[in-house]
Design a protein around this motif. Structure first.
Motif, PDB file in Angstrom:
ATOM      1  N   ARG A 127      10.985  -2.444   4.715  1.00 49.91           N
ATOM      2  CA  ARG A 127      11.465  -1.196   5.038  1.00 49.91           C
ATOM      3  C   ARG A 127      10.727   0.146   5.179  1.00 49.91           C
ATOM      4  O   ARG A 127       9.189   0.028   4.980  1.00 49.91           O
ATOM      5  N   GLU A 128      11.446   0.191   6.449  1.00 50.10           N
ATOM      6  CA  GLU A 128      10.747   1.908   7.600  1.00 50.10           C
ATOM      7  C   GLU A 128      10.921   2.995   6.730  1.00 50.10           C
ATOM      8  O   GLU A 128      12.749   3.300   6.532  1.00 50.10           O
ATOM      9  N   VAL A 129      10.382   3.621   6.535  1.00 49.79           N
ATOM     10  CA  VAL A 129      10.791   5.401   6.347  1.00 49.79           C
ATOM     11  C   VAL A 129       9.308   6.396   6.851  1.00 49.79           C
ATOM     12  O   VAL A 129       8.281   6.217   7.304  1.00 49.79           O
ATOM     13  N   PHE A 130       9.857   7.575   7.691  1.00 47.95           N
ATOM     14  CA  PHE A 130       8.976   8.210   8.283  1.00 47.95           C
ATOM     15  C   PHE A 130       8.692   7.630   9.002  1.00 47.95           C
ATOM     16  O   PHE A 130       7.110   7.794   9.000  1.00 47.95           O
ATOM     17  N   GLY A 131       8.624   6.944   9.806  1.00 46.22           N
ATOM     18  CA  GLY A 131       8.194   6.220  10.802  1.00 46.22           C
ATOM     19  C   GLY A 131       6.976   5.291  10.404  1.00 46.22           C
ATOM     20  O   GLY A 131       6.755   4.579  11.128  1.00 46.22           O
ATOM     21  N   LYS A 132       6.818   4.642   9.359  1.00 46.63           N
ATOM     22  CA  LYS A 132       5.673   3.419   8.831  1.00 46.63           C
ATOM     23  C   LYS A 132       6.546   2.821   7.857  1.00 46.63           C
ATOM     24  O   LYS A 132       7.604   3.173   7.136  1.00 46.63           O
ATOM     25  N   PRO A 133       6.053   0.980   7.795  1.00 43.78           N
ATOM     26  CA  PRO A 133       6.741   0.718   6.855  1.00 43.78           C
ATOM     27  C   PRO A 133       6.299   1.156   5.211  1.00 43.78           C
ATOM     28  O   PRO A 133       5.282   1.936   5.432  1.00 43.78           O
ATOM     29  N   LEU A 134       7.555   1.052   4.041  1.00 40.58           N
ATOM     30  CA  LEU A 134       7.157   1.847   3.189  1.00 40.58           C
ATOM     31  C   LEU A 134       5.840   1.248   2.638  1.00 40.58           C
ATOM     32  O   LEU A 134       4.736   2.142   1.395  1.00 40.58           O
ATOM     33  N   ILE A 135       5.318   0.226   2.889  1.00 39.15           N
ATOM     34  CA  ILE A 135       4.261  -0.653   1.900  1.00 39.15           C
ATOM     35  C   ILE A 135       3.318   0.530   2.150  1.00 39.15           C
ATOM     36  O   ILE A 135       1.765   0.085   1.784  1.00 39.15           O
ATOM     37  N   ARG A 136       2.538   1.022   3.601  1.00 36.71           N
ATOM     38  CA  ARG A 136       1.747   2.057   3.953  1.00 36.71           C
ATOM     39  C   ARG A 136       1.184   3.048   3.112  1.00 36.71           C
ATOM     40  O   ARG A 136       0.289   4.332   3.323  1.00 36.71           O
ATOM     41  N   ASN A 137       2.669   3.000   2.377  1.00 34.41           N
ATOM     42  CA  ASN A 137       2.245   4.676   1.170  1.00 34.41           C
ATOM     43  C   ASN A 137       1.341   3.853   0.180  1.00 34.41           C
ATOM     44  O   ASN A 137       1.718   3.106  -0.404  1.00 34.41           O
ATOM     45  N   GLN A 138       0.569   4.757   0.248  1.00 38.31           N
ATOM     46  CA  GLN A 138      -0.536   4.331  -1.314  1.00 38.31           C
ATOM     47  C   GLN A 138       0.073   4.290  -2.272  1.00 38.31           C
ATOM     48  O   GLN A 138      -0.230   3.289  -3.124  1.00 38.31           O
ATOM     49  N   SER A 139       0.320   4.848  -2.729  1.00 39.61           N
ATOM     50  CA  SER A 139       1.186   5.259  -3.839  1.00 39.61           C
ATOM     51  C   SER A 139       2.324   3.893  -4.673  1.00 39.61           C
ATOM     52  O   SER A 139       2.741   3.533  -5.355  1.00 39.61           O
ATOM     53  N   ILE A 140       2.892   3.678  -3.084  1.00 36.03           N
ATOM     54  CA  ILE A 140       3.650   2.349  -3.517  1.00 36.03           C
ATOM     55  C   ILE A 140       2.821   1.379  -3.582  1.00 36.03           C
ATOM     56  O   ILE A 140       3.259   0.043  -4.427  1.00 36.03           O
ATOM     57  N   ARG A 141       1.456   0.919  -2.800  1.00 39.37           N
ATOM     58  CA  ARG A 141       1.003  -0.159  -3.081  1.00 39.37           C
ATOM     59  C   ARG A 141       0.308   0.004  -4.103  1.00 39.37           C
ATOM     60  O   ARG A 141       0.179  -1.127  -4.693  1.00 39.37           O
ATOM     61  N   HIS A 142       0.137   0.677  -5.199  1.00 39.21           N
ATOM     62  CA  HIS A 142      -0.425   0.877  -5.969  1.00 39.21           C
ATOM     63  C   HIS A 142       0.512   0.835  -6.939  1.00 39.21           C
ATOM     64  O   HIS A 142      -0.118  -0.592  -7.472  1.00 39.21           O
ATOM     65  N   LYS A 143       1.760   0.953  -7.217  1.00 40.39           N
ATOM     66  CA  LYS A 143       3.110   0.420  -7.690  1.00 40.39           C
ATOM     67  C   LYS A 143       2.701  -0.981  -8.103  1.00 40.39           C
ATOM     68  O   LYS A 143       2.768  -1.394  -9.128  1.00 40.39           O
ATOM     69  N   LEU A 144       2.681  -1.875  -6.752  1.00 35.88           N
ATOM     70  CA  LEU A 144       2.636  -3.350  -6.362  1.00 35.88           C
ATOM     71  C   LEU A 144       1.736  -3.857  -6.923  1.00 35.88           C
ATOM     72  O   LEU A 144       1.674  -4.840  -7.973  1.00 35.88           O
ATOM     73  N   ALA A 145       0.384  -3.816  -7.078  1.00 36.73           N
ATOM     74  CA  ALA A 145      -0.622  -3.654  -7.431  1.00 36.73           C
ATOM     75  C   ALA A 145      -1.018  -3.809  -8.756  1.00 36.73           C
ATOM     76  O   ALA A 145      -1.621  -4.609  -9.622  1.00 36.73           O
ATOM     77  N   ASP A 146       0.053  -2.712  -9.513  1.00 33.52           N
ATOM     78  CA  ASP A 146      -0.409  -2.307 -11.322  1.00 33.52           C
ATOM     79  C   ASP A 146       1.043  -3.440 -11.851  1.00 33.52           C
ATOM     80  O   ASP A 146       0.444  -4.184 -13.060  1.00 33.52           O
ATOM     81  N   MET A 147       2.061  -3.896 -11.252  1.00 31.55           N
ATOM     82  CA  MET A 147       2.942  -5.041 -11.343  1.00 31.55           C
ATOM     83  C   MET A 147       1.831  -5.888 -11.202  1.00 31.55           C
ATOM     84  O   MET A 147       2.237  -7.056 -12.033  1.00 31.55           O
ATOM     85  N   MET A 148       1.118  -6.238 -10.691  1.00 31.17           N
ATOM     86  CA  MET A 148       0.240  -7.778 -11.113  1.00 31.17           C
ATOM     87  C   MET A 148      -0.797  -7.405 -11.718  1.00 31.17           C
ATOM     88  O   MET A 148      -1.373  -9.086 -12.563  1.00 31.17           O
ATOM     89  N   ARG A 149      -1.131  -6.380 -11.357  1.00 34.23           N
ATOM     90  CA  ARG A 149      -2.210  -6.682 -12.771  1.00 34.23           C
ATOM     91  C   ARG A 149      -1.245  -7.492 -14.223  1.00 34.23           C
ATOM     92  O   ARG A 149      -1.826  -7.813 -14.581  1.00 34.23           O
ATOM     93  N   GLN A 150      -0.427  -6.416 -14.198  1.00 26.70           N
ATOM     94  CA  GLN A 150      -0.150  -6.761 -15.749  1.00 26.70           C
ATOM     95  C   GLN A 150       0.556  -8.047 -15.654  1.00 26.70           C
ATOM     96  O   GLN A 150       0.365  -8.821 -16.713  1.00 26.70           O
ATOM     97  N   ILE A 151       1.147  -8.768 -14.606  1.00 25.34           N
ATOM     98  CA  ILE A 151       1.372  -9.700 -14.512  1.00 25.34           C
ATOM     99  C   ILE A 151       0.350 -10.251 -14.813  1.00 25.34           C
ATOM    100  O   ILE A 151       0.289 -11.822 -16.036  1.00 25.34           O
ATOM    101  N   ASN A 152      -0.658 -11.028 -14.219  1.00 27.17           N
ATOM    102  CA  ASN A 152      -1.630 -11.589 -14.352  1.00 27.17           C
ATOM    103  C   ASN A 152      -2.425 -12.170 -15.716  1.00 27.17           C
ATOM    104  O   ASN A 152      -2.865 -12.408 -16.439  1.00 27.17           O
TER     105      ASN A 152
END
Ligand SMILES: Cc1cc2nc3c(=O)[nH]c(=O)nc-3n(C[C@H](O)[C@H](O)[C@H](O)COP(=O)(O)OP(=O)(O)OC[C@H]3O[C@@H](n4cnc5c(N)ncnc54)[C@H](O)[C@@H]3O)c2cc1C
Length: 389
Positions: free
Chosen positions: A277-302
């Protein structure tokens, strides 16, 4: 390698036989389930034939005694976890709930039932020819099992059953029902388990529509002077409560594994979406707040998965502790709740459309937190066992 497989590669509990079983169940899901799951969700139930095909693939009989048509040689609790995990991939909890109801309906018969009952009921269920359900919850309340009201009066060589049950998974399609009934006085000491069979006069079922688990038929059951042969008693009279409680441990471990797997599905879809997904001219995942969400999900799952594996190991080693299963179930449902929320947030509007795995899983969070022992009941059970009084 996907986010799904990554865990097993790093865990010391999984070996080559688990890997082989993973691939076997995965092929079954890709061939027999994934192309049809949306249609089954719309239909409100699974086709009966799916049980037979799952049995042929070794899924239904896994972990059950060979003497009754199961496969137990070389099988440990981790093979069962893998079955749940792979069946979770299509992101439809109703599939596991309904295809695997024998996982809660059959164990009391095998643990407590007479040899004749085992021989009559287990082989057709494990061959996928018959469906069995477990009926404990009543309209007057599910948490307070010890106070259930459905009565079974002994008359000659039969029991006469009156009362009702609700929220029963596979309750419409089942042929057999392992039913908790009151045969004695009040409280847990007056409860027995009795096998009821579809077609017994006075035994009727009605469909219940629900928020999620759409492909799993859920029913209310009504017993109006149903005459049940005394031979259908499962175990000794008034000794059913312990059978119910022992059954809950396995159910809770399976539900915790399911929650972990569905949380991983959420993470998988969130990562894929955030990358593309491109938002504001770059992939969504390049936003730190989104990356943190993903890492936080992994933390809880593991963290949750480590505990699931630890509890599965304890089952195999005969060191299972009910308080652990209760707390694990709460941990797992809260992990799923957090991951479903963050995945939906990451997908944005796309998570709100029917057909998305995350949309379905989001609707199924509550049934995990309520069914098989609600969060409040699980926390209290653990608190009492731990002596927090
Ligand atoms: C889709 C679905 C499938 C199901 N399948 C089956 C099945 O196959 N077989 C079966 O027997 N049952 C089944 N259930 C029933 C399930 O196990 C019950 O819903 C569950 O045990 C809770 O019972 P209840 O809904 O009657 O809630 P209640 O017991 O009425 O409780 C309502 C709320 O109050 C809370 N509560 C209750 N007592 C206390 C307390 N002392 N302190 C604090 N809070 C409390 C509970 O945690 C819950 O949040 C299913 C349920 C659903 C939704």
């Amino acid at each position: 390698m996907t986010l799904f497989d990554d865990w097993r590669a790093r865990s010391p509990f999984y070996s080559e036989t688990h890997e082989a079983w993973t691939m076997s169940v995965r092929r079954f899901v890709e061939r027999e389930v994934a192309p049809h799951i949306d249609a089954w969700e719309a239909a409100g139930e699974l086709p009966r034939d799916l049980h037979r095909r799952a049995a042929e693939a070794g899924i239904i009989g896994l972990g059950f005694p060979e003497a009754y048509g199961g496969v137990s040689e070389g099988i440990d609790p981790f093979h069962r976890l893998i079955t749940t995990e792979e069946l979770a991939r299509p992101g439809a909890g109703g599939l596991i709930a309904s295809l695997m109801t024998h996982g809660i309906g059959l164990p009391p018969i095998l643990a407590l039932g007479s040899e004749a009952l085992k021989q009559r009921i287990a082989p057709p269920v494990l061959a996928g020819e018959k469906i069995i359900a477990l009926a404990i919850t009543e309209p007057s309340g599910g948490s307070d099992v010890a106070n259930l009201r459905t009565r079974a009066e002994k008359r000659g060589n039969s029991y006469i059953v009156n009362g009702s049950k609700t929220f029963i998974t596979s309750g419409l399609r089942a042929d057999y029902y392992t039913v908790a009934v009151r045969t004695g006085g009040p409280g847990m000491g007056g409860i027995s388990l009795l096998l009821l069979e579809k077609g017994m006069p006075g035994f009727t079922q009605t469909r219940l529509d629900k928020m999620g688990w759409h492909c799993s038929d859920t029913a209310a059951l009504y017993f109006d002077d149903v005459e049940v042969p005394a031979d259908n008693l499962i175990g000794p009279e008034n000794a059913g409560f312990m059978g119910i409680m022992q059954n809950f441990n396995g159910e809770r471990l399976g539900m915790a594994m399911g929650c972990c797997a569905f949380a991983r599905v959420c993470l998988e879809d969130a990562v894929d979406w955030a990358r593309s997904r491109e938002v504001f001219g770059k992939p969504l995942i390049r936003n730190q707040s989104i990356r943190h969400k993903l890492a936080d999900m992994m933390r809880q799952i593991n963290a949750t998965q480590v505990w699931v594996d630890q509890c599965a190991w304890a089952v195999g080693a005969g060191k299972a502790n009910p308080a652990d299963f209760a707390l694990l179930k709460v941990q797992a449902t809260r992990t799923l709740e957090a991951c479903a929320r963050e995945a939906a947030q990451t997908l944005g509007g796309a998570s709100y459309l029917r057909g998305a795995r995350v949309e379905r899983i989001y609707r199924e969070v509550r049934v995990n937190a309520i069914g098989g022992g609600s969060e409040e009941i699980m926390l209290d059970l653990a608190a009492r066992q731990l002596g927090f009084a």
